[in-house]
Design a protein around this motif. Structure first.
Motif, mmCIF file in Angstrom:
data_model
loop_
_atom_site.group_PDB
_atom_site.id
_atom_site.type_symbol
_atom_site.label_atom_id
_atom_site.label_comp_id
_atom_site.label_asym_id
_atom_site.label_seq_id
_atom_site.Cartn_x
_atom_site.Cartn_y
_atom_site.Cartn_z
ATOM 1 N N ASP A 79 0.054 6.410 5.659
ATOM 2 C CA ASP A 79 -1.240 6.892 6.382
ATOM 3 C C ASP A 79 -1.600 5.983 5.541
ATOM 4 O OD1 ASP A 79 -0.382 7.125 3.692
ATOM 5 O OD2 ASP A 79 -1.524 9.168 3.921
ATOM 6 N N LEU A 80 -2.396 5.632 4.167
ATOM 7 C CA LEU A 80 -3.178 4.455 4.045
ATOM 8 C C LEU A 80 -2.892 3.414 3.897
ATOM 9 C CD1 LEU A 80 -5.356 4.392 1.645
ATOM 10 C CD2 LEU A 80 -3.821 3.964 0.366
ATOM 11 N N ALA A 81 -1.827 2.476 4.533
ATOM 12 C CA ALA A 81 -1.814 1.654 5.295
ATOM 13 C C ALA A 81 -2.487 1.346 6.620
ATOM 14 C CB ALA A 81 -0.205 1.215 5.529
ATOM 15 N N LYS A 82 -2.955 2.758 7.467
ATOM 16 C CA LYS A 82 -2.911 2.833 8.797
ATOM 17 C C LYS A 82 -4.521 3.086 8.665
ATOM 18 C CE LYS A 82 -2.187 5.994 13.156
ATOM 19 N NZ LYS A 82 -1.420 6.950 14.101
ATOM 20 N N ALA A 83 -5.190 3.492 7.684
ATOM 21 C CA ALA A 83 -6.197 4.036 7.834
ATOM 22 C C ALA A 83 -6.976 2.884 7.658
ATOM 23 C CB ALA A 83 -6.425 5.096 6.541
ATOM 24 N N GLU B 21 -3.600 5.638 -4.647
ATOM 25 C CA GLU B 21 -3.750 6.352 -3.621
ATOM 26 C C GLU B 21 -4.358 8.011 -3.266
ATOM 27 O OE1 GLU B 21 0.756 7.472 -2.681
ATOM 28 O OE2 GLU B 21 0.472 6.629 -4.451
ATOM 29 N N ARG B 22 -3.805 8.176 -4.637
ATOM 30 C CA ARG B 22 -5.193 9.455 -4.913
ATOM 31 C C ARG B 22 -6.226 9.451 -4.128
ATOM 32 N NH1 ARG B 22 -4.147 10.280 -10.912
ATOM 33 N NH2 ARG B 22 -5.106 8.109 -10.960
ATOM 34 N N LEU B 23 -7.121 8.281 -4.662
ATOM 35 C CA LEU B 23 -8.872 8.050 -4.042
ATOM 36 C C LEU B 23 -8.725 8.176 -2.276
ATOM 37 C CD1 LEU B 23 -10.176 6.114 -6.457
ATOM 38 C CD2 LEU B 23 -10.072 8.624 -6.473
ATOM 39 N N GLY B 24 -7.542 7.880 -1.860
ATOM 40 C CA GLY B 24 -7.425 7.375 -0.522
ATOM 41 C C GLY B 24 -7.537 6.610 0.091
ATOM 42 N N ALA B 25 -8.111 6.180 1.359
ATOM 43 C CA ALA B 25 -8.948 4.707 2.011
ATOM 44 C C ALA B 25 -10.333 4.497 1.190
ATOM 45 C CB ALA B 25 -8.829 4.995 3.352
ATOM 46 N N VAL B 26 -9.766 4.239 -0.420
ATOM 47 C CA VAL B 26 -10.962 3.809 -1.130
ATOM 48 C C VAL B 26 -10.659 2.783 -1.983
ATOM 49 C CG1 VAL B 26 -12.187 4.567 -2.776
ATOM 50 C CG2 VAL B 26 -11.750 6.175 -1.579
ATOM 51 N N VAL C 101 -4.764 -10.386 4.964
ATOM 52 C CA VAL C 101 -4.631 -8.900 4.254
ATOM 53 C C VAL C 101 -3.281 -8.193 5.036
ATOM 54 C CG1 VAL C 101 -5.880 -7.137 3.585
ATOM 55 C CG2 VAL C 101 -7.472 -9.013 4.801
ATOM 56 N N TYR C 102 -2.646 -8.573 3.684
ATOM 57 C CA TYR C 102 -1.615 -7.616 3.975
ATOM 58 C C TYR C 102 -1.189 -6.253 3.370
ATOM 59 C CZ TYR C 102 0.042 -11.847 6.281
ATOM 60 O OH TYR C 102 0.136 -12.810 7.013
ATOM 61 N N ALA C 103 -0.803 -5.042 3.219
ATOM 62 C CA ALA C 103 -0.235 -4.206 3.211
ATOM 63 C C ALA C 103 1.056 -3.792 2.127
ATOM 64 C CB ALA C 103 -0.353 -2.444 3.786
ATOM 65 N N GLY C 104 1.219 -3.892 0.764
ATOM 66 C CA GLY C 104 2.287 -4.036 -0.186
ATOM 67 C C GLY C 104 2.894 -3.465 0.145
ATOM 68 N N ASN C 105 4.784 -3.290 0.465
ATOM 69 C CA ASN C 105 5.247 -2.401 0.627
ATOM 70 C C ASN C 105 5.591 -0.490 0.015
ATOM 71 O OD1 ASN C 105 6.241 -2.799 -1.773
ATOM 72 N ND2 ASN C 105 8.733 -3.834 -0.846
ATOM 73 N N ASP C 106 4.489 -0.491 -1.193
ATOM 74 C CA ASP C 106 4.651 0.732 -1.601
ATOM 75 C C ASP C 106 3.239 1.073 -1.328
ATOM 76 O OD1 ASP C 106 2.264 -0.307 -3.178
ATOM 77 O OD2 ASP C 106 2.633 -0.740 -5.429
ATOM 78 N N LEU C 107 2.612 1.006 -0.408
ATOM 79 C CA LEU C 107 1.626 1.136 0.085
ATOM 80 C C LEU C 107 1.456 2.342 0.985
ATOM 81 C CD1 LEU C 107 -1.547 0.717 -0.453
ATOM 82 C CD2 LEU C 107 -1.797 -0.236 1.250
#
Length: 324
Positions: free
Chosen positions: A45-49, A16-21, A36-42
């Protein structure tokens, strides 16, 4: 949840330090995935990006499912891994922790952070920059690796702190990224032999030092060989720096200070003479001071071992207990 993960399923771990990379290896996996899903630890703002929906409580293993998370222990990621899905991840690049340091500095300085940090200015921080620099110098002189690592961090803190204060300036703000960008530009511009396919003026370390000064003077459009010298540095270092700049410009040695009875000129002449031998006079003087302090402590310890209070010693007693 039981079953085996379908072909193409995977867990993509991001930093997450690297942003949406995303890891480069994730591209093929994501293209082939059904879901493709976002884990609940994501972070949200990163999941949205990344335009991701949260992973469902129950994953379907008959489809190619990819979960993007920050840790393999996140429940959906862990379920996929238990079903045999591979992990797609890359090691963070060198310098990633610097992003964490910038983020911490931002948190400390922002509303809801540390009241003391929020009150500091460039002026109030000057004393700490000087103190931390000398503590780093001491760690180097002592050869103390643990202290060296810690003091480098403390000096880095000063850089991050000043850059964060500068970002808030209402008239002329700049950010830590601009500070780093300027540094990159300087390093690349002053090393054409490395980044521009060669420089015939650079043959060894000595010629590189000369070339550095030439490029600096041209870059900054300086009119004098001593422009840019920091006159706030310790006097012995200043004398050495001025000597180095002047002699590099071709000044004859007989024009260096040292004539007459002026004590300052005599000290300058001594510092210049040492510098001209290739030795750092500031470092030599500091080393002599440290040796003297060590001898002083030894004499005091010798006196105490002999039952004598160092505060009561006269000249003869000092000589008697002075280390040979």
């Amino acid at each position: 949840m039981t079953g085996s993960a379908a072909m193409g399923s995977a867990v993509v771990l991001v930093d997450e330090r690297l942003g949406a990379v995303l890891p480069a290896a994730a591209l093929a996996v994501l293209r082939a995935a059904d879901d493709v899903y976002a884990g609940n630890d994501l972070p949200l703002d990163l999941a949205k990006a990344l335009s991701l929906s949260p992973a469902p409580a129950e994953l379907t293993f008959d489809r190619a499912v990819v979960v993007i998370a920050t840790e393999p222990t996140e429940p959906s990621a862990a379920a996929l891994l238990a079903a045999g899905a591979p992990v797609v991840a890359t090691a963070p690049p060198a310098g990633t922790e610097l992003l964490s340091a910038v983020a911490v500095m931002d948190r400390l300085r922002s509303p809801g952070g540390c009241p003391w940090d929020a009150e500091q200015t460039h002026e109030s921080l000057r004393q700490y920059l000087v103190e931390e620099t000398f503590e780093l110098l001491e760690a180097i002189e002592d050869g103390d690796r643990a202290a060296l690592r810690e003091e480098l961090g403390d000096v880095l803190l000063q850089v991050l702190f000043h850059a964060r204060v500068a970002a808030e300036d209402a008239v002329d703000p700049f950010t830590v990224d601009e500070v780093a960008g300027d540094l990159v530009g300087k390093l690349v511009g002053r090393h054409p032999h490395v980044f521009a396919g060669g420089d015939p003026a650079v043959r060894d370390a000595v010629s590189q030092q000369h070339r550095w000064e030439e490029l600096k003077q041209a870059e900054k459009q300086r009119q004098s060989s001593v422009d840019g010298v920091a006159f706030g540095q310790p006097a012995v270092s200043l004398a050495a720096k001025l000597t180095s700049r002047a002699t590099r410009a071709g000044l004859p040695l007989d024009l260096l200070p040292g004539k007459g009875n002026d004590d300052g000129d005599a000290l300058f002449a001594l510092a210049a003479a040492i510098k001209l031998t290739g030795v750092d006079p500031e470092g030599e003087l500091r080393a002599a001071g440290r040796r003297f302090a060590g001898d002083l402590r030894t004499a005091e310890r010798n006196a105490r071992d002999a039952g004598v209070d160092p505060l009561t010693m006269d000249a003869d007693a000092w000589r008697r207990f002075w280390p040979r």
